[in-house]
Design an enzyme around this catalytic site. Structure first.
Site, short mmCIF file in Angstrom:
data_model
loop_
_atom_site.label_atom_id
_atom_site.label_comp_id
_atom_site.label_asym_id
_atom_site.label_seq_id
_atom_site.Cartn_x
_atom_site.Cartn_y
_atom_site.Cartn_z
N GLY A 121 -7.50 -2.91 -7.31
CA GLY A 121 -7.05 -1.77 -8.11
C GLY A 121 -7.38 -2.00 -9.57
O GLY A 121 -7.66 -3.11 -10.00
N GLY A 158 -6.29 -0.68 -13.59
CA GLY A 158 -5.30 0.03 -14.40
C GLY A 158 -5.68 0.05 -15.86
O GLY A 158 -6.77 -0.40 -16.24
N GLY A 167 -5.83 -3.71 -17.07
CA GLY A 167 -6.60 -4.72 -16.37
C GLY A 167 -6.80 -4.39 -14.92
O GLY A 167 -6.61 -3.25 -14.50
N VAL A 209 -6.64 -5.86 -10.61
CA VAL A 209 -6.04 -6.77 -9.64
C VAL A 209 -7.10 -7.14 -8.61
O VAL A 209 -7.81 -6.27 -8.12
CB VAL A 209 -4.83 -6.12 -8.92
CG1 VAL A 209 -4.21 -7.10 -7.94
CG2 VAL A 209 -3.79 -5.64 -9.93
N LYS A 230 -3.56 -10.54 -10.97
CA LYS A 230 -3.67 -9.44 -11.93
C LYS A 230 -4.17 -9.99 -13.26
O LYS A 230 -3.63 -10.96 -13.77
CB LYS A 230 -2.31 -8.76 -12.12
CG LYS A 230 -2.39 -7.54 -13.03
CD LYS A 230 -1.03 -6.88 -13.25
CE LYS A 230 -0.67 -5.96 -12.14
NZ LYS A 230 0.45 -5.05 -12.45
N ASP A 260 13.87 3.08 -11.74
CA ASP A 260 12.74 3.91 -12.16
C ASP A 260 11.59 3.74 -11.18
O ASP A 260 10.55 3.21 -11.53
CB ASP A 260 12.34 3.50 -13.58
CG ASP A 260 11.21 4.35 -14.13
OD1 ASP A 260 11.05 5.50 -13.67
OD2 ASP A 260 10.50 3.86 -15.02
C1 83H Z 1 -3.77 -4.19 -1.38
C2 83H Z 1 -4.08 -3.28 -2.39
C3 83H Z 1 -5.08 -2.34 -2.22
C4 83H Z 1 -3.25 -2.83 -4.80
C5 83H Z 1 -2.51 -4.71 -3.15
C6 83H Z 1 -3.27 -3.58 -3.50
C7 83H Z 1 -1.62 -5.48 -3.94
C8 83H Z 1 -1.32 -5.34 -5.29
C9 83H Z 1 -1.77 -4.31 -6.30
C10 83H Z 1 -0.46 -6.39 -5.55
O1 83H Z 1 -7.99 -1.28 1.34
C11 83H Z 1 -7.10 -1.85 0.73
N1 83H Z 1 -6.75 -1.55 -0.57
C12 83H Z 1 -7.40 -0.55 -1.40
C13 83H Z 1 -8.48 -1.19 -2.22
C14 83H Z 1 -6.23 -2.96 1.25
C15 83H Z 1 -5.40 -2.49 2.46
C16 83H Z 1 -7.07 -4.18 1.61
C17 83H Z 1 -5.37 -3.22 0.05
C18 83H Z 1 -4.39 -4.17 -0.12
C19 83H Z 1 -5.72 -2.34 -1.00
N2 83H Z 1 -2.80 -5.02 -1.85
C20 83H Z 1 -3.19 -3.75 -6.02
C21 83H Z 1 0.15 -6.69 -6.88
N3 83H Z 1 -0.23 -7.10 -4.44
N4 83H Z 1 -0.95 -6.56 -3.44
#
Ligand code: 83H
Length: 262
Positions: free
Chosen positions: A21, A23, A26, A28, A43, A123
């Site tokens: 992701g 933001g 920054g 992740v 992150k 929140d």
């Molecule tokens: C994921 C995330 C995104 C979002 C986490 C995220 C995670 C975050 C924040 C934290 O396809 C996937 N995506 C979309 C790119 C899968 C299912 C692999 C996935 C797992 C996705 N975990 C970022 C702080 N911990 N985990």
């Protein structure tokens, strides 16, 4: 990984994987601690951004709170380190990613899933709800959270989740959580929040009138509607308390105390 609190971490302790992701402050990445092979979400926050937005105090305070929290529904912050340009947060990895992607994929959740995701917070922002490998909900709650690259670009500054006393800027207390819980229950079951409208001002009006309707669908029981209508009450003192929510027939029937859902 979690036990090793005193140790100083550095980037060389991690193998960096794909970005999860992006933001304002920054990105992740999924990452693996080399020695233990423990998978985390790393992150990266640029110090320049912290300076620019003058948020380093806020970030530090939130990190301290987050480091001290240990709850199965709160995403863990295991530690942090920094180099000359960046701060790195070592966060729990949520295997199933963002709850909102899952909701938009499925359209709506089952009553069991909706009832089990009963976490309360002052929140809650929907983009901060993540799912672990068992489908258990995790609040990843930082003011400077990552915005997912999902379709929810309309999320920015939405009023949809705010109680009437919040949108009116009035004094408010913990009862705002119970309102938000009603909103999330509704959205989990119907796939869209109840007061959604084309413009912010229409949403505002609908919230203030508590303009609530329940489209007919076989997926939502009358007990669910009863609970939602006892949470979406304008007078905050008349909203169902957390204690009464936990005793509500719909919660008793559908919620799984371990937070794992079918
Ligand atoms: C994921 C995330 C995104 C979002 C986490 C995220 C995670 C975050 C924040 C934290 O396809 C996937 N995506 C979309 C790119 C899968 C299912 C692999 C996935 C797992 C996705 N975990 C970022 C702080 N911990 N985990």
């Amino acid at each position: 990984m979690g036990e090793n609190r005193k140790r100083e971490w550095s980037l060389s302790d991690f193998e960096i994987g794909k970005p999860l992701g992006k933001g304002k402050f920054g990105r992740v990445y999924v990452a693996r601690e080399v020695k233990s092979k423990f998978v985390v979400a790393l992150k990266v926050i640029f110090k320049e951004q912290l300076e620019k937005y003058r948020i380093h105090h806020q970030v530090r305070r939130e990190m301290e709170i987050q480091m001290s929290l240990q709850h199965p529904n709160v995403l863990r912050l295991y530690g942090w380190f920094h180099d000359s340009e960046r701060v790195f947060l070592i966060l729990e990895y949520a295997h199933n990613g963002e709850l909102y992607k899952e909701l938009s994929k499925k359209g709506h959740f089952s009553e069991n899933q909706a009832a089990t995701k009963h976490v309360i917070h002052r929140d809650i922002k929907p983009e901060n709800l993540l799912l672990d490998h068992q489908g258990r909900l995790k609040i990843a709650d930082f003011g400077w959270s990552v915005q997912s690259r999902s379709k929810r670009h309309t999320m920015c500054g939405t009023l949809d989740y705010l109680a009437p006393e919040m949108v009116e800027n009035k004094a408010h207390d913990y009862a705002v959580d119970n309102w938000t819980l009603g909103i999330l229950c509704y959205e989990f079951l119907y796939g869209a929040p109840p007061f959604e409208a084309e413009t912010q001002s229409d949403t505002f009006k609908r919230i203030m009138k508590v303009d609530l309707s329940f489209p007919s669908t076989p997926f939502v029981s009358s007990e669910a509607k009863h609970l939602i209508s006892r949470l979406l009450v304008k007078d905050s003192s008349q909203r169902l308390s957390l204690q009464r929510i936990m005793e509500h027939p719909w919660i008793i029937k559908n919620a799984n105390p371990m937070g794992v859902c079918n």
